[in-house]
Write a protein that holds these residues in place. Structure first.
Motif, short mmCIF file in Angstrom:
data_model
loop_
_atom_site.label_atom_id
_atom_site.label_comp_id
_atom_site.label_asym_id
_atom_site.label_seq_id
_atom_site.Cartn_x
_atom_site.Cartn_y
_atom_site.Cartn_z
N ILE A 69 0.66 -1.22 -0.49
CA ILE A 69 0.13 -0.10 0.17
C ILE A 69 0.60 1.75 -0.03
O ILE A 69 0.15 2.66 0.17
CB ILE A 69 -1.22 -0.10 0.63
CG1 ILE A 69 -0.32 0.03 2.34
CG2 ILE A 69 -2.16 -1.30 0.98
CD1 ILE A 69 -1.09 0.51 3.72
N ARG A 70 2.09 1.05 -0.21
CA ARG A 70 3.08 1.79 -0.72
C ARG A 70 3.27 3.33 0.79
O ARG A 70 2.95 4.35 0.70
CB ARG A 70 3.14 3.41 -1.27
CG ARG A 70 2.31 2.40 -2.90
CD ARG A 70 3.95 1.97 -3.40
NE ARG A 70 3.80 1.40 -4.05
CZ ARG A 70 3.45 0.49 -5.39
NH1 ARG A 70 3.31 -0.49 -4.63
NH2 ARG A 70 3.73 0.12 -6.65
N GLY A 85 18.40 8.16 3.88
CA GLY A 85 17.28 8.38 3.31
C GLY A 85 16.73 8.18 1.89
O GLY A 85 17.36 6.90 1.77
N GLY A 86 15.70 8.10 1.36
CA GLY A 86 14.47 7.33 0.54
C GLY A 86 14.97 6.95 -0.15
O GLY A 86 14.88 6.10 -1.06
N HIS A 87 15.73 8.11 -1.27
CA HIS A 87 15.86 8.84 -2.73
C HIS A 87 17.65 8.48 -3.22
O HIS A 87 17.76 8.68 -3.77
CB HIS A 87 14.49 10.07 -2.87
CG HIS A 87 13.53 9.82 -3.33
ND1 HIS A 87 13.62 9.22 -4.15
CD2 HIS A 87 13.09 10.57 -2.33
CE1 HIS A 87 11.28 8.81 -3.67
NE2 HIS A 87 11.48 9.45 -3.07
N ALA A 88 18.29 7.78 -1.86
CA ALA A 88 19.54 8.30 -1.70
C ALA A 88 20.02 7.50 -3.03
O ALA A 88 20.83 7.80 -4.04
CB ALA A 88 20.26 7.56 -0.59
N TYR A 89 19.67 6.65 -3.32
CA TYR A 89 19.55 5.13 -4.93
C TYR A 89 18.74 5.25 -5.99
O TYR A 89 19.00 5.27 -7.25
CB TYR A 89 19.10 4.22 -4.86
CG TYR A 89 19.86 3.04 -3.25
CD1 TYR A 89 21.20 3.22 -3.56
CD2 TYR A 89 19.58 3.01 -2.31
CE1 TYR A 89 22.51 3.03 -2.09
CE2 TYR A 89 20.24 2.41 -0.90
CZ TYR A 89 21.76 3.25 -1.32
OH TYR A 89 22.40 1.76 -0.07
N GLY A 90 18.60 6.66 -5.74
CA GLY A 90 18.40 7.37 -7.26
C GLY A 90 16.75 6.82 -8.09
O GLY A 90 16.34 6.99 -9.19
N TRP A 91 16.09 6.58 -7.45
CA TRP A 91 14.61 5.41 -7.90
C TRP A 91 13.56 5.76 -7.66
O TRP A 91 13.34 6.48 -6.41
CB TRP A 91 15.21 4.20 -7.93
CG TRP A 91 16.09 3.28 -8.94
CD1 TRP A 91 17.15 3.07 -8.08
CD2 TRP A 91 16.31 2.99 -9.75
NE1 TRP A 91 17.79 1.99 -9.27
CE2 TRP A 91 17.66 2.29 -10.32
CE3 TRP A 91 15.54 3.31 -10.74
CZ2 TRP A 91 17.72 2.00 -11.53
CZ3 TRP A 91 15.27 2.78 -12.52
CH2 TRP A 91 17.13 2.36 -12.53
N VAL A 92 12.45 5.69 -8.60
CA VAL A 92 11.12 6.78 -7.66
C VAL A 92 10.94 5.90 -6.14
O VAL A 92 10.53 6.73 -5.79
CB VAL A 92 10.18 6.05 -8.98
CG1 VAL A 92 8.49 7.04 -8.41
CG2 VAL A 92 10.75 7.11 -9.97
N TYR A 93 10.69 4.60 -6.26
CA TYR A 93 10.34 3.89 -5.35
C TYR A 93 11.25 3.52 -4.63
O TYR A 93 12.38 3.22 -4.76
CB TYR A 93 9.82 2.31 -5.95
CG TYR A 93 8.88 2.11 -6.81
CD1 TYR A 93 7.23 3.47 -5.89
CD2 TYR A 93 7.37 1.36 -7.60
CE1 TYR A 93 5.96 3.30 -6.69
CE2 TYR A 93 7.08 2.06 -8.77
CZ TYR A 93 6.00 2.58 -7.90
OH TYR A 93 5.03 2.77 -8.80
N PRO A 94 11.20 4.53 -2.99
CA PRO A 94 12.55 3.36 -2.30
C PRO A 94 12.15 3.39 -1.80
O PRO A 94 11.14 2.34 -1.60
CB PRO A 94 12.39 5.35 -1.50
CG PRO A 94 11.00 5.59 -1.37
CD PRO A 94 10.52 5.37 -2.82
N LEU A 101 10.59 -3.67 -5.53
CA LEU A 101 9.55 -3.61 -7.21
C LEU A 101 10.11 -3.13 -8.15
O LEU A 101 10.71 -3.27 -9.53
CB LEU A 101 8.71 -1.93 -6.60
CG LEU A 101 7.54 -3.30 -6.29
CD1 LEU A 101 6.97 -1.57 -5.31
CD2 LEU A 101 6.99 -3.46 -6.43
N THR A 102 11.98 -1.96 -7.66
CA THR A 102 12.18 -1.18 -9.16
C THR A 102 12.50 -2.34 -10.24
O THR A 102 13.00 -2.68 -11.35
CB THR A 102 13.11 0.01 -8.59
OG1 THR A 102 12.67 0.64 -8.10
CG2 THR A 102 14.13 0.04 -9.63
N PRO A 103 13.89 -3.08 -9.66
CA PRO A 103 13.70 -4.11 -10.19
C PRO A 103 13.12 -5.05 -11.03
O PRO A 103 12.95 -5.67 -12.87
CB PRO A 103 15.02 -5.35 -9.78
CG PRO A 103 15.55 -4.88 -8.46
CD PRO A 103 13.66 -3.63 -8.15
#
Ligand code: SF4
Length: 230
Positions: A69-70, A85-94, A101-103
């Motif tokens: 449910i994000r 931090g949430g977006h440290a790796y540069g993808w939309v879903y942290p 999910l991202t892969p």
């Protein structure tokens, strides 16, 4: 939501898991076109679903992610994401859910490092309000990377060497003895290694590495300051 009772549960689940609020700041209730008994309301209702790769998860290894449910609780519980931090790796879903999910959405060869950015000790599992076994799911893209030989060759060679040493205790003892001797020499009198060779160089670009053994402090005379070993 099948019923309004289900909605009441879902409304509380998301904010309680992420910010600790009792309920969401906003939500929409759409009950469809008006029925024959209704006084007003739309005659028709159209719902456009943007798939975004979701249906590709059905029936696969990562199907359990469709329950997500994000809320972000897995990220808030994760010791890695708490630090970086949430977006440290540069993808939309942290966070851990994004690392699964991202892969799945973009292909594991395009998001190689995401599933590796986890200690797999399972705090994300206990934080997830819908019981997604994130640490198990994070292992699967790692396994696929190894099966498809997508990991860097240095890592593969390093793990092969480690595997050999772990199975041969005598060789392990000899190797570690040799490594300690070399690192002692690299550390000099202060036992500080300012620059490691090969892959270790990136680590020592921003910090020193303590060498094995005790530093040779100068003899302390009547409260004289000790050298600072950072
Ligand atoms: S995986 Fe679980 S904890 Fe993480 S965002 Fe999804 S529902 Fe929340």
């Amino acid at each position: 939501m099948p019923t309004l009772e289900d909605l009441a549960t879902a409304m509380r689940l998301l904010p309680r898991s992420v910010t600790g609020q009792a309920t969401s700041n906003y939500f929409s209730v759409l009950t469809g076109p008006r029925g024959s008994e209704d006084q007003d309301g739309p005659e028709h209702m159209y719902v456009v679903l943007v798939d975004g790769g979701h249906t590709g998860l059905i029936g696969g290894d990562f199907q359990e992610m469709l329950r997500c449910i994000r809320c972000g609780a897995c990220m808030n519980h994760c010791p890695v994401y708490q630090k970086v931090g949430g977006h440290a790796y540069g993808w939309v879903y942290p966070g851990p859910m994004g690392s699964v999910l991202t892969p799945s959405y973009v292909g594991i060869e395009k998001a190689l490092d995401l599933p590796q950015a986890a200690t797999l000790y399972g705090e994300c599992n206990s934080g997830c309000p819908v019981g997604i076994p994130l640490s198990d799911l994070l292992r699967k893209p790692r396994e696929k990377q190894v099966e498809r030989r997508l990991r860097p060759w240095k890592e593969r060679v390093g793990l092969a060497v480690w595997g050999f040493l772990a199975l041969h205790p005598d060789a392990y003892a000899l190797f570690t003895k040799l490594a300690v001797r070399i690192m002692e020499r690299m550390g000099g009198r202060n036992r500080i290694i300012a620059k490691l060779p090969l892959g270790g160089a990136r680590w020592t670009n921003t910090r020193d590495m303590p060498a094995p053994g005790r530093p040779h402090f100068p003899r302390i005379v009547c409260g004289a300051a000790q050298p600072h070993i950072g």
